[in-house]
Motif scaffolding. Structure first.
Motif, PDB file in Angstrom:
ATOM      1  N   UNK A  57       0.807  -1.221   0.000  1.00 44.36           N
ATOM      2  CA  UNK A  57       0.000   0.000   0.000  1.00 44.36           C
ATOM      3  C   UNK A  57       0.840   1.271   0.000  1.00 44.36           C
ATOM      4  N   UNK A  58       2.152   1.133   0.296  1.00 42.61           N
ATOM      5  CA  UNK A  58       3.023   2.311   0.392  1.00 42.61           C
ATOM      6  C   UNK A  58       4.313   2.065  -0.378  1.00 42.61           C
ATOM      7  N   UNK A  59       4.751   3.055  -1.152  1.00 44.17           N
ATOM      8  CA  UNK A  59       5.990   2.920  -1.917  1.00 44.17           C
ATOM      9  C   UNK A  59       7.199   2.893  -0.984  1.00 44.17           C
ATOM     10  N   UNK A  60       8.181   2.078  -1.325  1.00 43.28           N
ATOM     11  CA  UNK A  60       9.448   2.017  -0.584  1.00 43.28           C
ATOM     12  C   UNK A  60       9.225   1.775   0.905  1.00 43.28           C
ATOM     13  N   UNK A  61       8.278   0.906   1.211  1.00 43.80           N
ATOM     14  CA  UNK A  61       7.960   0.632   2.605  1.00 43.80           C
ATOM     15  C   UNK A  61       7.867  -0.866   2.843  1.00 43.80           C
ATOM     16  N   UNK A  62       8.135  -1.253   4.090  1.00 46.17           N
ATOM     17  CA  UNK A  62       8.100  -2.653   4.492  1.00 46.17           C
ATOM     18  C   UNK A  62       7.123  -2.853   5.639  1.00 46.17           C
ATOM     19  N   UNK A  63       6.481  -4.012   5.649  1.00 42.97           N
ATOM     20  CA  UNK A  63       5.592  -4.380   6.746  1.00 42.97           C
ATOM     21  C   UNK A  63       6.356  -5.025   7.885  1.00 42.97           C
ATOM     22  N   UNK A  64       7.480  -5.661   7.550  1.00 44.86           N
ATOM     23  CA  UNK A  64       8.296  -6.303   8.579  1.00 44.86           C
ATOM     24  C   UNK A  64       9.740  -6.386   8.109  1.00 44.86           C
ATOM     25  N   UNK A  65      10.642  -6.585   9.066  1.00 48.67           N
ATOM     26  CA  UNK A  65      12.071  -6.651   8.785  1.00 48.67           C
ATOM     27  C   UNK A  65      12.685  -7.782   9.587  1.00 48.67           C
ATOM     28  N   UNK A  66      13.402  -8.661   8.895  1.00 49.48           N
ATOM     29  CA  UNK A  66      14.180  -9.703   9.558  1.00 49.48           C
ATOM     30  C   UNK A  66      15.658  -9.455   9.268  1.00 49.48           C
ATOM     31  N   UNK A  67      16.469  -9.427  10.301  1.00 46.76           N
ATOM     32  CA  UNK A  67      17.912  -9.314  10.134  1.00 46.76           C
ATOM     33  C   UNK A  67      18.487 -10.716  10.081  1.00 46.76           C
ATOM     34  N   UNK A  68      18.973 -11.109   8.906  1.00 48.45           N
ATOM     35  CA  UNK A  68      19.671 -12.389   8.798  1.00 48.45           C
ATOM     36  C   UNK A  68      21.155 -12.131   8.988  1.00 48.45           C
ATOM     37  N   UNK A  69      21.821 -13.008   9.739  1.00 46.04           N
ATOM     38  CA  UNK A  69      23.222 -12.752  10.081  1.00 46.04           C
ATOM     39  C   UNK A  69      23.988 -14.056  10.202  1.00 46.04           C
ATOM     40  N   UNK A  70      25.292 -13.961  10.007  1.00 43.82           N
ATOM     41  CA  UNK A  70      26.195 -15.074  10.269  1.00 43.82           C
ATOM     42  C   UNK A  70      26.956 -14.784  11.562  1.00 43.82           C
ATOM     43  N   UNK A  71      27.363 -15.845  12.240  1.00 46.82           N
ATOM     44  CA  UNK A  71      28.044 -15.690  13.520  1.00 46.82           C
ATOM     45  C   UNK A  71      27.384 -16.554  14.577  1.00 46.82           C
ATOM     46  N   UNK A  72      27.777 -16.381  15.814  1.00 46.87           N
ATOM     47  CA  UNK A  72      27.293 -17.229  16.903  1.00 46.87           C
ATOM     48  C   UNK A  72      26.340 -16.514  17.853  1.00 46.87           C
TER      49      UNK A  72
END
Length: 389
Positions: A316-331
């Motif tokens: 519904x909105x340009x350049x917008x997100x409903x959710x964000x997941x940070x994927x990462x490597x490491x422990x």
């Protein structure tokens, strides 16, 4: 502003390229700032006109989710401009070209032409899977590979396999472009090849090489090539160049990157740093945040090696997100990464207080890559069903 071009030469140059597809020079123009900003349409028109006379290589940037930006590269690829200040190879060198060929991406062919111009030997490999690389490392050592060329993500993969197997070609030179280094990738390469020298190029498909980094430079600093100017703007730097021998002669072309002037330990002038994309912000449930800021913060979290964002589009909105997941490597534990980010970024903290379900973290073995180039993007966009780019 970085760089310098004589005003009379610059204005004469602008009038010359206006006749072959560039922007018209306004009547009464006396300064660079009087000239119009040009875009992808002018680049395509000017380089196509040159290719119709002299031939060239048609390449493109973008095109994964939108219309590609087309550029016709002359076969000389501006090496007469580049080699006097940036010459990573010579007679007797053997360079392993790990850049993808085809798909209208020009960097593989840049390395091929570099080998030709420096009278070195090139292996046009393209990227390899971990299994292929493990099988071929003994051969690469036997033929005496002295240089590797690729984006830092692929170079780090190569270094990791060398450390795993103990099979080490006599690599003394790394050629990189197309992606910025992260500290973890640079450290991995240094572990595998402690005495290696790094040679970098800053450029774009539309403009080709604009700046260079070589041994003796600060590793995050580049130097503008001669007869070029950067105008520094938050919306993205503007490139102007004059003279002969370029892939494309441009006046005030808007780059997608924010750039700042700096100094370099090597003492050469016209030094600059790339701060990141000018357009990498997005809305997250009413809060405007920056991809690079979040990724950099995640990398600073204890026990995180590298990170990227997976964003679910808000249709519904340009350049917008409903959710964000940070994927990462490491422990690091996922909740520790999430807490680190929401505590260090005020706007993410606001989202967390109102919509805690919209922010998450996930540990992965490997970050996602762009299939066409093998780069690791800062963010991957998806729709609600999980497909994306």
């Amino acid at each position: 502003m970085i760089g310098k071009i004589d005003r009379d030469i610059l204005l004469a140059h602008a009038r010359t390229i206006a006749s072959s597809g560039g922007k018209a020079v306004p009547e009464g123009a006396t300064e660079l700032s009087d000239l119009e900003v040009c875009g992808a349409a002018e680049i395509t028109a000017m380089t196509r006109a040159a290719a119709e006379r002299d031939g060239g290589v048609l390449v493109s940037s973008g095109g994964t989710t939108g219309t590609p930006k087309l550029t016709y590269l002359p076969h000389h690829m501006a090496f007469d401009r580049l080699l006097p200040v940036w010459r990573p190879l010579g007679v007797g060198d053997v360079v392993l070209n790990l850049y993808d060929a085809g798909r209208m991406w020009g960097t593989h062919y840049f390395v091929q032409k570099l080998a030709e111009r420096t009278e070195s030997t090139v292996i046009p490999s393209g990227p390899m899977t971990a299994e292929e690389l493990e099988l071929r490392l003994p051969m690469l050592r036997e033929v005496g590979v002295t240089a590797l060329a690729s984006v830092p993500s692929v170079l780090a993969d190569f270094a990791e396999m060398v450390l795993k197997t103990g099979v080490k070609p006599p690599v003394k030179t790394i050629i990189w472009m197309g992606e910025a280094w992260t500290e973890s990738k640079r450290e991995l390469v240094r572990q595998a090849f402690p005495d290696v020298q790094l040679w970098g190029i800053y450029g774009s498909v539309e403009t080709w090489a604009m700046g260079s980094n070589r041994p003796g430079c600060d590793e995050t600093t580049l130097h503008l090539l001669a007869d070029e100017i950067f105008e520094l703007e938050d919306a993205g730097a503007l490139l102007t160049r004059a003279g002969e021998g370029w892939t494309v002669p441009v006046v005030r072309y808007r780059l997608g990157d924010r750039i700042e002037a700096t100094r370099c330990r090597c003492g050469r002038g016209d030094a600059f740093r790339v701060l990141g994309r000018a357009d990498d912000g997005f809305g997250l449930l009413g809060n405007y945040v920056n991809i690079a800021d979040i990724v950099d913060s995640a990398r600073q979290c204890p026990d995180v090696v590298d990170a990227q964002l997976v964003l679910v589009r808000d249709n519904d909105l340009a350049d917008s997100a409903r959710s964000m997941t940070v994927e990462y490597t490491g422990t690091a534990a996922p909740e520790a990464v999430r807490t680190w980010l929401t505590g260090s970024n005020v706007r993410l903290g606001t989202v967390d207080s109102q919509h805690p379900e919209a922010i998450s973290a996930r540990r992965v073995d490997r970050l996602r890559r762009i299939a066409r180039t093998n780069k690791t993007p800062g963010a991957v966009w998806q729709d609600a069903l999980g497909s994306g780019s």
